[in-house]
Design an enzyme around this catalytic site. Structure first.
Site, PDB file in Angstrom:
ATOM      1  N   ARG A 113       0.857  -1.263  -0.108  1.00 51.03           N
ATOM      2  CA  ARG A 113       0.078  -0.064   0.204  1.00 51.03           C
ATOM      3  C   ARG A 113       0.819   1.272   0.204  1.00 51.03           C
ATOM      4  O   ARG A 113       0.389   2.230  -0.683  1.00 51.03           O
ATOM      5  CB  ARG A 113      -0.833  -0.074   1.215  1.00 51.03           C
ATOM      6  CG  ARG A 113      -2.079  -1.104   1.136  1.00 51.03           C
ATOM      7  CD  ARG A 113      -2.651  -1.398   2.398  1.00 51.03           C
ATOM      8  NE  ARG A 113      -3.958  -2.462   2.220  1.00 51.03           N
ATOM      9  CZ  ARG A 113      -3.820  -3.824   2.005  1.00 51.03           C
ATOM     10  NH1 ARG A 113      -2.667  -4.401   1.934  1.00 51.03           N
ATOM     11  NH2 ARG A 113      -5.000  -4.450   2.028  1.00 51.03           N
ATOM     12  N   ARG A 154      -5.626 -18.675  -9.107  1.00 55.85           N
ATOM     13  CA  ARG A 154      -6.508 -18.046  -8.066  1.00 55.85           C
ATOM     14  C   ARG A 154      -7.800 -17.272  -8.592  1.00 55.85           C
ATOM     15  O   ARG A 154      -7.823 -16.643  -9.562  1.00 55.85           O
ATOM     16  CB  ARG A 154      -5.845 -17.086  -7.224  1.00 55.85           C
ATOM     17  CG  ARG A 154      -4.511 -18.078  -6.527  1.00 55.85           C
ATOM     18  CD  ARG A 154      -3.910 -17.119  -5.539  1.00 55.85           C
ATOM     19  NE  ARG A 154      -4.566 -16.632  -4.431  1.00 55.85           N
ATOM     20  CZ  ARG A 154      -4.025 -15.813  -3.457  1.00 55.85           C
ATOM     21  NH1 ARG A 154      -2.844 -15.437  -3.611  1.00 55.85           N
ATOM     22  NH2 ARG A 154      -4.623 -15.333  -2.447  1.00 55.85           N
ATOM     23  N   SER A 194     -12.796 -10.265   2.585  1.00 60.20           N
ATOM     24  CA  SER A 194     -11.484  -9.835   1.948  1.00 60.20           C
ATOM     25  C   SER A 194     -11.177  -8.666   2.233  1.00 60.20           C
ATOM     26  O   SER A 194     -11.912  -7.754   1.433  1.00 60.20           O
ATOM     27  CB  SER A 194     -11.534 -10.543   0.621  1.00 60.20           C
ATOM     28  OG  SER A 194     -10.626 -10.006  -0.068  1.00 60.20           O
ATOM     29  N   GLN A 242      -8.521  -7.549   0.606  1.00 59.80           N
ATOM     30  CA  GLN A 242      -8.289  -7.248  -0.663  1.00 59.80           C
ATOM     31  C   GLN A 242      -9.265  -6.866  -1.668  1.00 59.80           C
ATOM     32  O   GLN A 242      -9.092  -5.839  -2.455  1.00 59.80           O
ATOM     33  CB  GLN A 242      -7.363  -8.517  -1.618  1.00 59.80           C
ATOM     34  CG  GLN A 242      -6.217  -8.852  -0.784  1.00 59.80           C
ATOM     35  CD  GLN A 242      -5.444 -10.189  -1.513  1.00 59.80           C
ATOM     36  OE1 GLN A 242      -6.178 -11.020  -2.543  1.00 59.80           O
ATOM     37  NE2 GLN A 242      -4.372 -10.435  -1.074  1.00 59.80           N
ATOM     38  N   ASP A 288      -3.722 -15.461   7.416  1.00 60.00           N
ATOM     39  CA  ASP A 288      -2.357 -16.031   6.969  1.00 60.00           C
ATOM     40  C   ASP A 288      -1.549 -16.801   7.921  1.00 60.00           C
ATOM     41  O   ASP A 288      -0.568 -17.712   7.598  1.00 60.00           O
ATOM     42  CB  ASP A 288      -1.662 -14.909   6.382  1.00 60.00           C
ATOM     43  CG  ASP A 288      -2.157 -14.135   4.833  1.00 60.00           C
ATOM     44  OD1 ASP A 288      -3.004 -14.763   4.263  1.00 60.00           O
ATOM     45  OD2 ASP A 288      -1.840 -13.100   4.887  1.00 60.00           O
ATOM     46  N   LYS A 316      -5.948 -19.610  -1.369  1.00 58.86           N
ATOM     47  CA  LYS A 316      -4.797 -18.949  -1.142  1.00 58.86           C
ATOM     48  C   LYS A 316      -3.733 -19.396  -1.950  1.00 58.86           C
ATOM     49  O   LYS A 316      -4.015 -19.871  -3.072  1.00 58.86           O
ATOM     50  CB  LYS A 316      -4.371 -18.979   0.332  1.00 58.86           C
ATOM     51  CG  LYS A 316      -5.237 -18.318   1.529  1.00 58.86           C
ATOM     52  CD  LYS A 316      -5.122 -16.891   1.396  1.00 58.86           C
ATOM     53  CE  LYS A 316      -6.440 -16.224   2.283  1.00 58.86           C
ATOM     54  NZ  LYS A 316      -6.619 -14.908   1.902  1.00 58.86           N
ATOM     55  N   ARG A 373       4.135 -19.640   2.570  1.00 61.35           N
ATOM     56  CA  ARG A 373       3.697 -19.980   4.158  1.00 61.35           C
ATOM     57  C   ARG A 373       3.734 -21.585   4.494  1.00 61.35           C
ATOM     58  O   ARG A 373       3.900 -21.699   5.288  1.00 61.35           O
ATOM     59  CB  ARG A 373       2.731 -19.253   4.442  1.00 61.35           C
ATOM     60  CG  ARG A 373       2.587 -17.730   4.300  1.00 61.35           C
ATOM     61  CD  ARG A 373       1.594 -16.873   4.997  1.00 61.35           C
ATOM     62  NE  ARG A 373       1.402 -15.754   4.593  1.00 61.35           N
ATOM     63  CZ  ARG A 373       2.153 -14.773   4.740  1.00 61.35           C
ATOM     64  NH1 ARG A 373       3.289 -14.873   5.783  1.00 61.35           N
ATOM     65  NH2 ARG A 373       1.945 -13.518   4.217  1.00 61.35           N
TER      66      ARG A 373
HETATM   67  C1  S3P Z   1      -4.369  -9.139   2.064  1.00 65.22           C
HETATM   68  C2  S3P Z   1      -5.459  -9.533   2.444  1.00 65.22           C
HETATM   69  C3  S3P Z   1      -5.509 -10.938   2.764  1.00 65.22           C
HETATM   70  C4  S3P Z   1      -4.176 -11.779   2.872  1.00 65.22           C
HETATM   71  C5  S3P Z   1      -3.180 -11.390   2.179  1.00 65.22           C
HETATM   72  C6  S3P Z   1      -2.937  -9.868   2.248  1.00 65.22           C
HETATM   73  C7  S3P Z   1      -3.887  -7.790   1.962  1.00 65.22           C
HETATM   74  O1  S3P Z   1      -6.286 -11.594   1.528  1.00 65.22           O
HETATM   75  O2  S3P Z   1      -4.381 -13.345   2.943  1.00 65.22           O
HETATM   76  O3  S3P Z   1      -1.987 -11.993   2.287  1.00 65.22           O
HETATM   77  O4  S3P Z   1      -2.842  -7.040   2.161  1.00 65.22           O
HETATM   78  O5  S3P Z   1      -4.898  -7.091   1.955  1.00 65.22           O
HETATM   79  P1  S3P Z   1      -7.786 -11.882   1.250  1.00 65.22           P
HETATM   80  O6  S3P Z   1      -8.245 -10.238   1.244  1.00 65.22           O
HETATM   81  O7  S3P Z   1      -7.882 -12.531   0.087  1.00 65.22           O
HETATM   82  O8  S3P Z   1      -8.270 -12.420   2.416  1.00 65.22           O
END
Ligand code: S3P
Length: 439
Positions: free
Chosen positions: A27, A123, A168, A170, A320, A347, A399
């Site tokens: 970010r 994915r 999520s 993300q 994670d 994942k 991981r």
């Molecule tokens: C992340 C959100 C998570 C996490 C990933 C990093 C992020 O994923 O598993 O390693 O930086 O926003 P999801 O949004 O798919 O849960």
């Protein structure tokens, strides 16, 4: 492929520093790359995933350089002024880079193609394609909504109110980032809280965000056509990287290890809570703030852990960390049950199947269910697999490699990991720190 055998080496002692937080590092490059003016970033994680984000932001027109002292300098392009990349953007193994940058492109008048490695190309991207299509972006994705994928942004994009169908960060962040160059207010409704780095950091960069609640669900609104002001960002240590050492020091007898500068944002600190419920001895020392995030040094001493039923509500705050929690459970006394973990199947690998197979090979008693694992622990006895040692498949998942490295430390016959190279995506100093701590 680089294989490596991990064996018992003695207690983990001394003090180590884990690298910068991966989520915050991604970010910081994206937001600094969107600001008007020069930002600096201290403590950036220099792992492959974050470098994929840096390369993409350069392709969008940001100027990004690394100083000899490890400080990164970013001259941003400004929201609305992203350039069209001349080549496909190679996201490597990184889901975070892909999904967040798709959000960014979705509200700019440019076209970008995203490609990635075999893991990332399997994915699901439909979870971001759906809301970004509602905002006006168009997509040509591979069958099943995966990479390679071409995305044409909308100009102007349409603000939406989007209720997250999966917990999520993300997906939440992709919609909020698309909202940056969208007129009006773009809203995300979040039924289950997930990591909030996007909200915290965008506020720091001067974006107007409103976080409220409706019917017990969080509602996050972002005011579009935003202008980001440059920032000096300090990245705290990654709790998801510290996790491997928290578990290792908890299960290797005689350990007394301090992990410095660990981020303890409540949306990330689930593992600490669960390990303590299991009886772990983890002390928070010198609690402070770094870059707007709570951090502390963690002093971790060996303790006999007990199996528990893990509350599925805590999953997003340690999403994670489950692979390495499964290793802790394999050494606990009694049974640990986890449920509500369907997300682990999408994942970097299917983490329920991959960890069940790997731990069974190492000699643990594990049952795999649709939404979790049940693990019957040894009660601190070393794992005893086949005499020639377990040979586990990493499946391009950093991981899994690190979790099974930790399992090797408590294994009678050692654990061979078929490929340790994915560790470089998130934690390039892992092997060196493990040697240092377990010397
Ligand atoms: C992340 C959100 C998570 C996490 C990933 C990093 C992020 O994923 O598993 O390693 O930086 O926003 P999801 O949004 O798919 O849960």
């Amino acid at each position: 492929m680089t294989s490596h055998t991990f064996v018992h080496q003695g207690p983990l002692t001394g003090a180590i520093n884990v690298p910068g937080d991966k989520s915050i590092s991604h970010r910081s490059l994206m937001f600094a790359g969107l600001a008007v003016g020069r930002s600096t970033i201290h403590g950036l994680l220099e792992g492959e995933d974050v470098l994929s984000t840096a390369a993409a932001m350069r392709a969008f027109g940001a100027q990004i350089t690394r100083g000899d002292d490890g400080t990164w300098t970013v001259d941003g392009v400004g929201v609305g002024s992203l350039l069209e990349p001349r080549q496909a953007l190679d996201m490597g193994n990184s889901g975070t880079s892909t999904r967040l940058l798709m959000g960014l492109v979705a509200s700019h008048p440019i076209t970008a193609t995203f490609i990635g490695d075999a893991s990332l190309s399997g994915r699901p991207m439909k979870r971001v394609i759906d809301p970004l299509s509602l905002m006006g972006a168009s997509f040509e994705a591979s069958a099943g909504g995966t990479l390679p994928l071409m995305l044409r942004g909308a100009s102007p994009a349409v603000p939406i109110t989007y209720r997250l169908p999966v917990a999520s960060a993300q997906v939440k962040s992709a919609v909020l980032l698309a909202g940056l160059n969208t007129p009006g207010i773009t809203r995300v409704i979040e039924p289950v809280p997930t990591r909030d780095h996007t909200e915290r950091m965008l506020t720091g960069f001067g974006v107007k965000l409103e976080v409220g609640a409706e019917n017990g669900e969080a509602v996050i609104g972002i005011h579009g056509e935003a202008e980001l002001r440059p920032m000096d960002v300090v990245v705290p240590g990654d709790p998801s990287s510290a996790a491997f050492f928290m578990v290792a020091a908890s299960i290797v007898p005689g350990s007394d290890l301090t992990i410095r500068n660990v981020g303890l944002n409540p949306t990330r600190a689930g593992l600490l809570q669960v390990l303590r419920q299991m009886g772990a001895d983890i002390e928070e020392v010198d609690a402070r703030e770094v870059g707007g995030e709570p951090v502390a040094d963690l002093r971790v001493r060996h303790a006999q852990l007990s199996g528990i039923d893990v509350d599925p509500a805590i999953a997003p705050a340690m999403i994670d960390e489950f692979p390495v929690l499964f290793v802790a459970a394999a050494l606990a006394s009694g049974t640990t049950r986890t449920t509500g973990l369907e997300e682990l199947r999408v994942k970097e690998s299917d983490r329920l199947a991959t960890m069940a197979a790997a731990l069974q090979l190492a000699g643990a008693r594990v049952e795999e269910h649709e939404d979790g694992l049940t693990i019957h622990g040894t009660g601190d006895d070393p794992l005893t697999g086949t005499p020639e040692g377990a040979n586990v498949a990493t499946r391009l998942d950093h991981r899994i490699a690190m979790s099974m490295a930790v399992a090797g430390l408590v294994s009678r016959n050692g654990v061979s990991v078929d490929d340790t190279s994915p560790i470089n995506t998130s934690f390039p100093t892992f092997m060196g720190l493990l040697d240092e701590a377990a010397r």
